[in-house]
Design an enzyme around this catalytic site. Structure first.
Site, PDB file in Angstrom:
ATOM      1  N   ARG A 268       0.837  -1.200   0.000  1.00 38.13           N
ATOM      2  CA  ARG A 268       0.000   0.000   0.000  1.00 38.13           C
ATOM      3  C   ARG A 268       0.874   1.253   0.000  1.00 38.13           C
ATOM      4  O   ARG A 268       0.571   2.213  -0.706  1.00 38.13           O
ATOM      5  CB  ARG A 268      -0.923   0.016   1.228  1.00 38.13           C
ATOM      6  CG  ARG A 268      -1.930   1.157   1.163  1.00 38.13           C
ATOM      7  CD  ARG A 268      -2.730   1.392   2.440  1.00 38.13           C
ATOM      8  NE  ARG A 268      -3.394   0.221   2.962  1.00 38.13           N
ATOM      9  CZ  ARG A 268      -4.415   0.275   3.833  1.00 38.13           C
ATOM     10  NH1 ARG A 268      -4.879   1.456   4.242  1.00 38.13           N
ATOM     11  NH2 ARG A 268      -4.952  -0.836   4.306  1.00 38.13           N
TER      12      ARG A 268
ATOM     13  N   GLU B 173      -2.510  -2.612  -7.356  1.00 39.18           N
ATOM     14  CA  GLU B 173      -3.016  -3.656  -6.467  1.00 39.18           C
ATOM     15  C   GLU B 173      -2.146  -3.618  -5.225  1.00 39.18           C
ATOM     16  O   GLU B 173      -0.918  -3.756  -5.325  1.00 39.18           O
ATOM     17  CB  GLU B 173      -2.938  -5.018  -7.153  1.00 39.18           C
ATOM     18  CG  GLU B 173      -3.415  -6.152  -6.274  1.00 39.18           C
ATOM     19  CD  GLU B 173      -2.874  -7.478  -6.728  1.00 39.18           C
ATOM     20  OE1 GLU B 173      -2.426  -8.245  -5.850  1.00 39.18           O
ATOM     21  OE2 GLU B 173      -2.873  -7.759  -7.936  1.00 39.18           O
TER      22      GLU B 173
ATOM     23  N   CYS C  53      -1.368 -12.359  -2.799  1.00 36.98           N
ATOM     24  CA  CYS C  53      -2.236 -11.219  -2.488  1.00 36.98           C
ATOM     25  C   CYS C  53      -3.638 -11.662  -2.107  1.00 36.98           C
ATOM     26  O   CYS C  53      -4.399 -10.877  -1.540  1.00 36.98           O
ATOM     27  CB  CYS C  53      -2.282 -10.255  -3.669  1.00 36.98           C
ATOM     28  SG  CYS C  53      -2.428 -11.078  -5.259  1.00 36.98           S
TER      29      CYS C  53
END
Length: 526
Positions: free
Chosen positions: A242, A264, A301
């Site tokens: 992030r 992503e 992920c």
């Protein structure tokens, strides 16, 4: 093919001059030869300038030639042979069998997008005939999608092939008609060079314009930020943390011409166990969950980092079955020293949170930067009150939440952030609760699974690998599947344009043989 420590700018292979770096084997903790030269700002400028020069020529390449280019990339990647598998395994610590499967997926993605290009549906050719007798008259209107321009792609650490140099972002951008400039991930530069040269070779063989593909090696905060800030770049594809994704979003937003960043980033992928599904199945579900959690040392992920269910005997039995399965799992080698350090730190932090207890931990024996799997438990009130429990732990760790009743389970669901996936285990007796849960999950996740495990992502037309923030920076898109091409396209309307100037996709007679929307009716290709 011998690895030379080079990057690629157009049709040249060269060593960067802004310093050097080695690849690192996470299993042996040893540096790997050769050294790789790092890109300068001038290298970034040259790669972007070539991409900009190539754009109009490349987007005008006939669809069949564009499709053949994608297929040729897949062929050249396969031609590298065992050397690619060996190097990628050494640089990532992943087993050879996993890398072989990832190579297959990478090539299948390229072939899928070749089919997407050939059928031409992505152009969304739409025609509205002129109505001169209407008041007011309607002009002749025709619409198609066109590519955005050069795309910057960032290689991911956890998929050295499928989300890297020739991975999904590159394949979908090239399919859309966009030149690509890749920033290779620092964890696997040798793998990147092998694949990058395969793409370069395919571009030369298929007579693509120079600049349709380049690959740079360099430090993210310098080369990566310079790449996103460059005025020639019109979109960004990123898979990573992030923090890293948002840094690129901020850079792209601060430009004179802001551009989209398809990042992503962060997902804990809630995994629901409803009462009917649990009854009589606790052992099977416990073992299946742990297998999914520890797959690839938890470095997916879509890793199930949150388990949600109703407190009771069956939920307790699931927890015990999962604990036993987890304790039998050996420690696995993580991708990089940095990822291992972050995982260890996150585990220590979670262990110190009041109201959270460690249920089970995997074996501590492993090779290199080895990570022990960890399973924690808390109650809904603690989870709702502590934002730290929503943070993604990149690795084989998960948190079980025991809810007092259905209302609390739904409250937890409404509270969680955006996710890539949400998994629900339910049977017929759970239908009412599942029906109440599903609309909430539609607002929270890009993919909703029933009675399965989230760690497999099929490359297909219907797949969505995306989701609301912070799973991605743009919930309207996907990075896996045929519709990933839409990220790099925009619509253009042609009003009363002379027929000989119209693009072929919109001309009368349908010379490309496309399925088109004409005056509100779908007309299938001949």
């Amino acid at each position: 093919m011998t690895i030379q420590g080079e990057m690629i700018i157009g049709r040249r292979a060269l060593r960067g001059s802004a310093g050097s770096v080695h690849a690192f084997n996470p299993a042996t903790r040893a540096e790997m030869a050769p050294t790789f030269g790092l890109a300068t700002t001038a290298d970034v400028d040259e790669a972007c300038a070539l991409a900009e020069q190539a754009f109009d020529a490349y987007r005008s390449v006939p669809l069949e030639r564009r499709a053949k280019f994608l297929e040729t990339i897949a062929e050249r990647i396969m031609d590298i042979g065992p050397a690619l598998i060996e190097r990628a395994s050494q640089e990532s610590g992943l087993p050879a069998a996993r890398i072989e499967g990832e190579r297959g997926r990478t090539c299948n993605q390229l072939r899928l997008f070749a089919k997407v290009v050939r059928d031409g549906h992505f152009l969304e050719a739409t025609l509205d005939s002129a109505l001169p007798e209407r008041t007011p008259p309607r002009p002749d209107l025709r619409m198609r999608k066109v590519p955005l321009g050069p795309v910057a792609v960032f290689g991911a650490s956890n998929f050295p092939l499928a989300f890297s140099v020739a991975g999904g972002d590159t394949a979908s951008a090239l399919a859309a008609g966009c030149p690509v400039v890749v920033k290779a991930h620092s964890a696997h530069p040798g793998t990147a060079e092998l694949v990058g040269k395969a793409v370069q070779q395919a571009a030369i063989e298929c007579d693509m314009p120079e600049g349709v593909f380049s690959m740079l090696i360099g430090e993210g905060r310098q080369v990566g930020q310079a790449l996103v800030a460059h005025p020639a770049i019109k979109a960004v594809g990123f898979t990573g943390s992030r923090q890293g994704g948002m840094a690129l979003v901020h850079t792209a937003s601060a430009r004179k011409e802001p551009i989209p960043v398809y990042a992503e980033m962060s997902s804990i992928n809630p995994f629901y166990l409803l009462p009917g599904a649990l009854a009589g199945n606790t052992a099977r579900l416990g073992h299946g969950f742990v297998d999914s959690l520890t797959m690839g040392v938890g470095q997916f992920c879509t890793n199930p980092g949150l388990v949600i269910g109703l407190a009771g005997a069956d939920f307790d039995a699931f927890r015990e079955a999962a604990a036993q399965a987890l304790q039998a799992k050996g420690a696995g080698t993580m991708l990089t020293a940095g990822i291992h350090k972050a995982y260890t730190s996150a585990i220590e932090k979670r262990s110190g949170i009041a109201g959270v207890r460690l249920v089970a931990q995997g074996s501590g024996e492993g090779q290199g930067h080895a990570a022990q799997a960890a399973l924690y438990q808390t109650d809904a009130a603690t989870f709702l009150a502590n934002p730290d429990l929503e943070e993604e732990i990149f690795g084989p760790a998960s948190l079980i939440i025991a809810c007092r009743d259905e209302a609390e389970l739904l409250a937890v669901t409404r509270h969680v952030e955006g996710q890539l996936t949400a998994t629900v285990h339910a049977n017929g007796g759970d239908r009412e609760l599942a029906a109440r849960l599903l609309p909430i999950l539609e607002r929270k996740a890009g993919r909703i699974l029933f009675n399965g495990y989230p760690t497999g992502v099929e490359v297909s037309h219907a797949m969505v690998h995306g989701g609301p923030f912070p799973a991605t920076s743009d919930a309207r898109s996907t990075s896996v599947g045929a519709t990933a091409i839409e990220r790099f396209l925009r619509p253009v309307c042609y009003q009363d344009v002379p027929s000989d100037l119209l693009p072929e996709a919109l001309r009368d007679g349908n010379p490309l043989g496309l399925t088109r929307m004409v005056d509100g009716q779908l007309q299938l290709a001949d």
